[in-house]
Design an enzyme around this catalytic site. Structure first.
Site, short mmCIF file in Angstrom:
data_model
loop_
_atom_site.label_atom_id
_atom_site.label_comp_id
_atom_site.label_asym_id
_atom_site.label_seq_id
_atom_site.Cartn_x
_atom_site.Cartn_y
_atom_site.Cartn_z
N LYS A 99 7.26 16.03 30.57
CA LYS A 99 7.45 15.06 29.49
C LYS A 99 6.48 13.89 29.61
O LYS A 99 6.07 13.30 28.60
CB LYS A 99 8.90 14.57 29.48
CG LYS A 99 9.91 15.64 29.06
CD LYS A 99 9.53 16.31 27.76
CE LYS A 99 10.69 17.03 27.10
NZ LYS A 99 10.27 17.76 25.89
N TYR A 139 10.69 18.70 34.74
CA TYR A 139 10.88 18.23 33.35
C TYR A 139 10.21 16.87 33.14
O TYR A 139 9.54 16.65 32.13
CB TYR A 139 12.39 18.15 33.10
CG TYR A 139 12.82 17.79 31.71
CD1 TYR A 139 12.80 18.74 30.68
CD2 TYR A 139 13.29 16.52 31.41
CE1 TYR A 139 13.24 18.42 29.40
CE2 TYR A 139 13.74 16.19 30.13
CZ TYR A 139 13.70 17.14 29.14
OH TYR A 139 14.14 16.82 27.87
#
Ligand code: NAP
Length: 261
Positions: A161, A157
Site C-alpha cells: 500500500k 500489505y
C-alpha cells in the site's frame, strides 16, 4: 453483453469489483453516467454486480480476470476496449490480505499480496493507459490504505500500500502531460468482507471490532464502501483535471495525530 448507450459515456474499469469497496465504486461510477467494466477474479460475483447496476438503469459488463496475471490483464483490457470503447477511468481496487507477524510470514504470502495489489495496479495501469494517452484524457485511482503508514502484522500489505503511493505519484508525473490524472485513496476501517475476515481470524466479533474502531476515530463511526466510492467519484470527475499525485485518506480521521487506533 448488453452495453447499449455506451458510446456517449466514459468507460470506467473497476478491479476487485465483485464485492465490498469495488462493487460500491462500480455502482457509483455507473450512477455518475459511466459505462462500467466490472472486473473480478470471480466472474460470477462480477456478473451479479453488473446485473444489479443494469437493473438500476446503469450500463455495466462483467469480466473475470486475475489482476496479477499479465496475460489475463492484457486480454481483458483488449476485450473491454473492443466491447465498450477506450478506457477513460481505471480504479485499481482488487486486494487480498495475508496477515502475519514478520517472523511467521511465509514468502508465498509476501509474494501473493505484492502481486495482487502492486503488480496488479501496474499491469492494469499499463494496459489501460494506451487508450488514455491516445485520447488525451484519463483518470486512474489506486486503492492504498492507512496501513501504508505501518500496521503490525501487515508487513506485506503495508509495503504494497505504501508502494501504491509511490507508484501513484510517479504515474502522475509520467501521464500528466497526456491529460491523465493519477491519485490514490487511503481508506481507514471500512465494513467489508475483508475487515470481517480479520475479526474472524483474530477470534473476536465483527460488531465488537467495529465499535472499537469507531470509538478511536474522529467521526465515531466506521466507514462504509459508499464513503470510498464518493471519493472515487470526486477524483474521476471530468472537471477534476488539476488534482493529481495525491493520496486522499478517507478514514474518519484515523490518521490524525492522537486518534490512531
Ligand atoms: P473485499 O471485499 O475482499 O474485496 C476485494 C475484491 O478483490 C474481492 O472481490 C476479491 O475477490 C477481489 N480480488 C482479490 N484478488 C483478486 C485478483 N487477483 N484479481 C481480481 N480480483 C481480485 O475487500 P475490500 O475491503 O472491498 O477491499 C478493496 C480494496 O480496498 C483493497 O485493495 C483493500 O486493500 C483496500 N482497503 C480496504 C480497507 C477496508 O477497511 N476494507 C481499508 C483500506 C484499504 P475474492 O473475493 O474472490 O477474493
Amino acid at each position: 453483453m448488453s452495453t447499449s448507450g455506451a458510446g456517449a459515456r466514459r468507460v470506467a474499469v473497476v478491479t476487485g469489483a465483485g464485492s465490498g469497496i469495488g462493487s460500491a465504486c462500480a455502482e457509483r461510477l455507473a450512477a455518475d453516467g459511466n459505462c462500467v467494466a466490472v472486473v473480478d477474479r470471480d466472474p460470477d460475483a462480477a456478473r451479479l454486480v453488473a446485473d444489479r447496476i443494469t437493473i438500476e438503469g446503469g450500463v455495466a459488463t462483467a469480466y473475470g480476470a486475475d489482476v496479477s496475471d499479465a496475460r489475463e490483464v492484457t486480454a481483458t483490457v483488449d476485450r473491454i476496449v473492443a466491447d465498450l470503447g477506450p478506457v477513460g477511468i481505471l480504479v485499481n481496487n482488487a486486494g487480498i490480505l495475508r496477515d502475519a507477524m514478520l517472523y511467521k510470514l511465509p514468502e508465498e504470502d509476501w509474494d501473493a499480496v505484492i502481486d495482487v495489489h502492486l503488480k496488479g495496479a501496474f499491469l492494469f495501469s499499463k494496459a489501460a493507459q494506451r487508450s488514455m494517452v491516445e485520447h488525451r484524457h484519463g483518470r486512474i485511482v489506486n486503492m492504498s490504505s492507512t496501513s501504508a503508514l505501518g500496521n503490525r502484522g501487515q508487513a506485506n500489505y503495508a509495503a504494497a500500500k505504501a508502494g501504491i503511493q509511490g507508484f501513484t505519484r510517479t504515474l502522475a508525473l509520467e501521464l500528466g502531460p497526456f491529460g491523465i490524472t493519477v491519485n490514490a485513496i487511503g481508506p481507514g476501517f471500512i465494513e467489508t468482507a475483508m475487515t470481517r475476515s480479520v475479526a474472524e481470524r483474530t477470534g473476536g466479533s465483527f460488531e465488537a471490532m467495529k465499535e472499537r474502531m469507531a470509538a478511536a476515530v474522529a467521526t465515531r463511526r466506521t466507514g462504509l464502501p459508499a464513503d470510498i466510492a464518493r471519493a472515487v467519484s470526486f477524483l474521476t470527475a471530468e472537471d477534476a483535471g488539476f488534482i493529481t499525485g495525491q493520496c486522499l485518506y478517507v478514514d474518519g480521521g484515523l490518521t490524525l495525530p492522537g486518534v490512531r487506533a
